[in-house]
Write a protein that holds these residues in place. Structure first.
Motif, short mmCIF file in Angstrom:
data_model
loop_
_atom_site.label_atom_id
_atom_site.label_comp_id
_atom_site.label_asym_id
_atom_site.label_seq_id
_atom_site.Cartn_x
_atom_site.Cartn_y
_atom_site.Cartn_z
N VAL A 287 -53.63 15.44 -14.90
CA VAL A 287 -53.99 16.83 -15.23
C VAL A 287 -53.73 17.03 -16.72
O VAL A 287 -52.58 17.09 -17.16
CB VAL A 287 -53.16 17.83 -14.39
CG1 VAL A 287 -53.65 19.27 -14.64
CG2 VAL A 287 -53.25 17.49 -12.91
N VAL A 288 -54.82 17.13 -17.49
CA VAL A 288 -54.67 17.10 -18.96
C VAL A 288 -55.40 18.23 -19.68
O VAL A 288 -55.26 18.38 -20.88
CB VAL A 288 -55.18 15.75 -19.52
CG1 VAL A 288 -54.35 14.60 -19.00
CG2 VAL A 288 -56.65 15.54 -19.17
N ARG A 289 -56.19 19.04 -18.95
CA ARG A 289 -56.96 20.10 -19.62
C ARG A 289 -57.15 21.28 -18.69
O ARG A 289 -56.83 21.21 -17.50
CB ARG A 289 -58.32 19.56 -20.09
CG ARG A 289 -59.35 19.39 -19.01
CD ARG A 289 -60.62 18.77 -19.52
NE ARG A 289 -60.40 17.38 -19.90
CZ ARG A 289 -60.30 16.38 -19.02
NH1 ARG A 289 -60.42 16.63 -17.72
NH2 ARG A 289 -60.08 15.15 -19.42
N MET A 290 -57.71 22.36 -19.23
CA MET A 290 -57.97 23.53 -18.40
C MET A 290 -59.11 24.36 -19.00
O MET A 290 -59.44 24.23 -20.18
CB MET A 290 -56.71 24.40 -18.29
CG MET A 290 -56.30 25.08 -19.59
SD MET A 290 -54.89 26.18 -19.35
CE MET A 290 -54.76 26.91 -20.99
N LEU A 291 -59.69 25.17 -18.15
CA LEU A 291 -60.69 26.14 -18.58
C LEU A 291 -59.99 27.47 -18.83
O LEU A 291 -59.26 27.95 -17.97
CB LEU A 291 -61.76 26.32 -17.49
CG LEU A 291 -62.85 27.36 -17.76
CD1 LEU A 291 -63.78 26.88 -18.86
CD2 LEU A 291 -63.64 27.66 -16.49
N GLN A 292 -60.16 28.04 -20.02
CA GLN A 292 -59.52 29.32 -20.34
C GLN A 292 -60.27 30.46 -19.68
O GLN A 292 -61.50 30.51 -19.71
CB GLN A 292 -59.49 29.53 -21.85
CG GLN A 292 -58.57 28.56 -22.57
CD GLN A 292 -58.58 28.78 -24.06
OE1 GLN A 292 -59.62 28.99 -24.67
NE2 GLN A 292 -57.42 28.74 -24.69
N ARG A 293 -59.51 31.38 -19.10
CA ARG A 293 -60.12 32.49 -18.37
C ARG A 293 -60.92 33.40 -19.31
O ARG A 293 -62.03 33.80 -19.00
CB ARG A 293 -59.03 33.33 -17.69
CG ARG A 293 -59.57 34.51 -16.89
CD ARG A 293 -58.46 35.46 -16.51
NE ARG A 293 -57.52 34.86 -15.60
CZ ARG A 293 -57.62 34.92 -14.26
NH1 ARG A 293 -58.64 35.53 -13.72
NH2 ARG A 293 -56.71 34.35 -13.50
#
Length: 429
Positions: A287-293
């Motif tokens: 788990v290395v990234r994310m989508l910003q809300r």
């Protein structure tokens, strides 16, 4: 008139303590005399620092130059009929343009934008919207009878800060968390003011709040509102699986698989949306990234800014392979596991589907964040080591895992059975 304005500006840049120290050092008693002496001293300091010569022309006028980056030669001429007027104009120029003097006169309202930009460099993107919201609610929109933001930073006293924060705590019936988030702004702004040498120390750090008496107690929410039971998860999986095979949607065809996958991994919703096939290696999810809300932008870090590994179940691995096979069969265009396009999965889509499944099943809807809580609670129920659970969840402290994510998933019938077994004692006849 200009002389009076300059005097006011100089005095405004000085703290009460500086005025008092000047008085003591010079054996003065009359405050008006103190103010006049300080003004005279500061005026001379400004004129002595002026690097351009002051000249008296043949036409009777007095002239000098002041710095001006917009001018061709980097300076512009000032002309006045008397030397006194020219000196006043020079002093006025430096008072209006000197950054140090401006800072000394700054209010909290004026300092806030500079501090916020500084804060952005040292915080995650998810922190800033909360800070901006707290600023508006507890600082900017407060009535003048309570607000302190239009007072000069150098003039704030410990007692004023103490009274202000205690009034806010009572007015909003704050919890300890509310207080920490609200006070973070004033605490860090004043730290920033110390760094800029606007003030010598952060007086707010001397303010004491009795946490046992002042803060509203927070009662843990009911289990049934925070997690899904075992039976409910099974029913949701059945609905999602049917939806995946029978739906006519094109772009979000893989979203039902994402709903199930979150229950199997406990990843945050933003992380779920941005998962790629390359993140899976030897049965482990990186788990290395994310989508910003707010921005719908994928960033190469997680909420905690720390990458983590999650060991995948056979069911989770199967969901990934189903998504991969569907993409290959239907010419999927992207690298994201649960998206058929080059863009990440929509932030809202899993919640929309979860709400739809709950409505069909006639069970209480709980957001996708509750899917994450369900995962963590399931691991706790299974007796998995708390440090492993903390690591999979991406928490820095196991207390966060226990206090905020530990809920009972068992239905009342199972609780009754467990109670009977635990307390089994025959009643004497």
């Amino acid at each position: 008139m200009a002389n009076k304005m300059n005097s006011s500006a100089i005095l405004a840049s000085l703290s009460p303590q500086e005025i008092l120290d000047f008085q003591v050092r010079n054996g003065m008693i009359d405050l008006d005399d103190v103010k006049a002496s300080i003004v005279d001293k500061e005026r001379k300091k400004i004129l002595n620092a002026h690097r351009y010569a002051i000249s008296h022309g043949k036409d009777g006028n007095w002239r000098t130059w002041v710095p001006d980056k917009t001018a061709k030669e980097g300076r512009r001429k000032i002309t006045k009929t008397t030397r006194e007027k020219l000196e006043e104009a020079v002093i006025c120029f430096y008072l209006e343009n000197d950054k140090e003097l401006k800072r000394k006169r700054m209010t909290l309202r004026e300092l806030y934008p500079d501090w916020l930009e500084y804060k952005k460099l040292h915080s995650s993107e998810t922190t800033i919207p909360r800070v901006e919201s707290d600023w508006k609610k507890y600082y900017e929109n407060e009535p003048s009878s309570i607000s302190i933001i239009d007072k000069r930073v150098r003039e704030l006293t410990k007692i004023e800060l103490d009274e202000w924060i205690h009034k806010l705590i009572r007015k909003y019936d704050m919890t300890k968390t509310n207080y920490y988030n609200t006070s973070l702004i004033i605490r860090q702004i004043l730290d920033y003011a110390v760094e800029l040498e606007i003030v010598e120390e952060n007086l707010f750090r001397k303010v004491k709040v009795d946490s046992k008496r002042m803060f509203r107690k927070v009662h843990k929410k009911k289990d049934c509102t925070q997690v899904y039971t075992k039976d409910e998860v099974i029913l949701i999986f059945q609905e999602a699986w049917k939806d995946f095979h029978n739906s006519n949607r094109l772009v979000y065809r893989l979203a039902p698989l994402a709903v199930m996958f979150q229950f199997q991994t406990g990843v945050r919703i933003g992380e779920l949306c941005a998962l790629r096939f390359e993140d899976v290696e030897n049965g482990v999810l990186h788990v290395v990234r994310m989508l910003q809300r707010d921005s719908d932008k994928v960033v190469e870090h997680t909420k905690s800014h720390e990458d983590r590994d999650v060991l995948l179940t056979d069911a989770a691995l199967e969901l990934i392979e189903v998504a991969r096979a569907y993409q290959e069969e239907h010419s999927g265009k992207g690298e994201y596991i649960f998206s058929m396009t080059e863009d990440a999965l929509s932030y809202a889509e899993t919640n929309i589907l979860l709400k739809k499944y709950c409505k069909r099943l006639e069970i209480l809807y709980r957001s996708s964040h509750k899917s994450r809580k369900t995962y963590i609670s399931s691991l706790i129920d299974a007796g998995i080591n708390i440090n492993t659970i903390r690591s999979y969840a991406g928490h820095a402290d196991e207390r966060t895992t226990y206090f905020n994510y530990c809920f009972d998933r068992a239905p009342d019938t199972e609780k009754k059975m467990l109670l009977e077994k635990a307390l089994e004692t025959p009643i004497p006849s």
